[in-house]
Design a protein around this motif. Structure first.
Motif, PDB file in Angstrom:
ATOM      1  N   ARG A 363       7.136   5.974  -6.025  1.00  0.00           N
ATOM      2  CA  ARG A 363       7.583   6.983  -5.324  1.00  0.00           C
ATOM      3  C   ARG A 363       6.889   8.335  -5.378  1.00  0.00           C
ATOM      4  O   ARG A 363       6.770   9.118  -4.458  1.00  0.00           O
ATOM      5  CB  ARG A 363       8.900   7.313  -5.608  1.00  0.00           C
ATOM      6  N   ARG A 365       3.680   8.789  -6.046  1.00  0.00           N
ATOM      7  CA  ARG A 365       2.455   8.461  -5.303  1.00  0.00           C
ATOM      8  C   ARG A 365       2.680   8.859  -3.677  1.00  0.00           C
ATOM      9  O   ARG A 365       1.826   9.189  -2.960  1.00  0.00           O
ATOM     10  CB  ARG A 365       1.835   7.268  -5.466  1.00  0.00           C
ATOM     11  N   ALA A 366       3.926   8.214  -3.424  1.00  0.00           N
ATOM     12  CA  ALA A 366       4.069   8.248  -2.063  1.00  0.00           C
ATOM     13  C   ALA A 366       4.328   9.823  -1.652  1.00  0.00           C
ATOM     14  O   ALA A 366       3.964  10.224  -0.553  1.00  0.00           O
ATOM     15  CB  ALA A 366       5.161   7.324  -1.597  1.00  0.00           C
ATOM     16  N   GLU A 369       1.018  11.643  -1.313  1.00  0.00           N
ATOM     17  CA  GLU A 369       0.482  11.440  -0.277  1.00  0.00           C
ATOM     18  C   GLU A 369       1.240  12.279   1.076  1.00  0.00           C
ATOM     19  O   GLU A 369       0.209  12.473   1.711  1.00  0.00           O
ATOM     20  CB  GLU A 369       0.544   9.841   0.123  1.00  0.00           C
ATOM     21  N   SER A 370       2.198  12.400   0.935  1.00  0.00           N
ATOM     22  CA  SER A 370       3.002  13.082   2.073  1.00  0.00           C
ATOM     23  C   SER A 370       2.816  14.341   2.173  1.00  0.00           C
ATOM     24  O   SER A 370       2.789  15.073   3.185  1.00  0.00           O
ATOM     25  CB  SER A 370       4.492  12.878   2.003  1.00  0.00           C
TER      26      SER A 370
END
Length: 372
Positions: A363, A365-366, A369-370
């Motif tokens: 979560r 890492r995501a 990325e955002s």
């Protein structure tokens, strides 16, 4: 229930006699032996304590007189002094001993003198007849060994210790609190509602017993029982009941920062926002380095969309507990909402660097990325 003044005066005699009894006859061990508050000046226990202490004083005086005249009496006198003098610090100020004034742990050092005295007595008996010394001491030593082997499993883990202690001291608030914690831990592993019911009953009985007998009772034990009881209400989503228990704890212990903080969390859930903020700030006033209070205040401000205040509180929490993952996640989210994406990434990356396999790693890492 308070102790009368005569009991405070006689308590040193009781303690000294009890410690001597336990040294000489350690077959009634009890790690959590509470102080009895129901005794009167005419109780047999009080009379026995006086006789034992008086007899010990007389015996010590006779031994000292013999040692002044005969060199052979100096060794046993030294061993007796090791026992007596190492007990004295425990009985000099009984109020400082806390809840368990009769705790067996105070006899660790005095038992050395007792063992020396036994060894000396065995050697003297063996000089007369070895078989006589063995016949005299072997049953006693075998009994000690048996009691030791019997006691070892009791201390194998917390559950066995406190289960046995509940048998030995059924009215001890601290033992009930410990059993409540164990039941709550078991519930968190199993999810069985019976464990939660058992924890609730034990916390409630710890509070009842602790408030009934306030002599040398650890305030922390009673307070933790209140907090444990309230935590079960929170688990059951009975927030108002939990808040009531937190308030009782605060009324009794107004300087408890944890109770103020948890009351603030409960108030926020109930929508009492002004009171929630006040309680959280009060917790921080009581302990400025209380990271959890800063975290919860930051979370409160974030939920109220007061992002600047939320950032300041979250940074305070992170400064106090820099390795706290939840605090880093909260601060990262706050910074991202403030448009400070670079700072948010700097706050979150250490979580993955320190523990790439953290449960929240995917979560995080995501989320990173955002932010790009």
């Amino acid at each position: 229930m308070a102790l009368p003044e005569w009991r405070y005066r006689s308590l040193r005699i009781e303690l000294f006699a009890n410690y001597l009894q336990t040294l000489a006859w350690p077959f009634d061990l009890n790690a959590f032996r509470p102080l009895r508050v129901d005794l009167t000046p005419d109780s047999p226990e009080i009379h026995l304590a006086r006789w034992i202490t008086g007899g010990a004083a007389l015996g010590g005086a006779i031994l000292a007189a013999l040692a002044a005249r005969h060199r052979a009496a100096r060794a046993p006198l030294a061993f007796v002094l090791v026992m007596a003098l190492t007990i004295l610090p425990q009985i000099a100020s009984p109020r400082s001993l806390g809840h368990f004034v009769f705790a067996d742990r105070y006899l660790y050092i005095p038992s050395i003198g007792f063992c020396w005295l036994l060894g000396w007595a065995f050697a003297k008996a063996a000089e007369v007849r070895l078989w006589f010394a063995i016949l005299l001491f072997a049953p006693w030593l075998c009994a000690y060994g048996w009691k030791t082997l019997e006691r070892v499993p009791v201390w194998s883990d917390e559950r066995s210790l406190f289960t046995q202690s509940a048998i030995e001291s059924p009215d001890c608030a601290t033992v009930r609190l410990a059993l409540g914690r164990l039941a709550l831990d078991e519930y968190q592993r199993s999810g069985d509602a019976k464990d939660l019911d058992a924890a609730f009953a034990r916390f409630a009985s710890a509070i009842e017993q602790g408030l009934r007998n306030r002599v040398f009772v650890s305030n922390q034990d009673v307070l933790q029982a209140y907090l444990g009881l309230a935590s079960i209400h929170m688990i059951r989503h009975r927030v108002e009941e939990a808040l009531s228990v937190y308030q009782q704890a605060i009324d009794l212990y107004p300087s408890c920062e944890e109770a103020h903080m948890l009351a603030g969390v409960a108030l926020a859930q109930l929508g009492n926002l002004a009171q929630a903020e006040s309680q959280l700030k009060r917790a921080i006033e009581l302990r400025p380095t209380y990271g959890a209070a800063h975290y919860n205040l930051a979370n409160y401000y974030f939920n109220q969309n007061q992002l600047s205040l939320a950032e300041a509180s979250a940074r305070d929490a992170l400064r106090i507990e820099p390795r706290n993952v939840e605090t880093r996640q909260l601060l990262g989210t706050i910074l991202a909402n403030l448009g400070k994406k670079g700072e948010a990434a700097e706050v979150l990356r250490p979580i993955l660097e320190q523990n790439p396999n953290h449960p929240s790693a995917a979560r995080i890492r995501a989320f990173l990325e955002s932010l790009r």
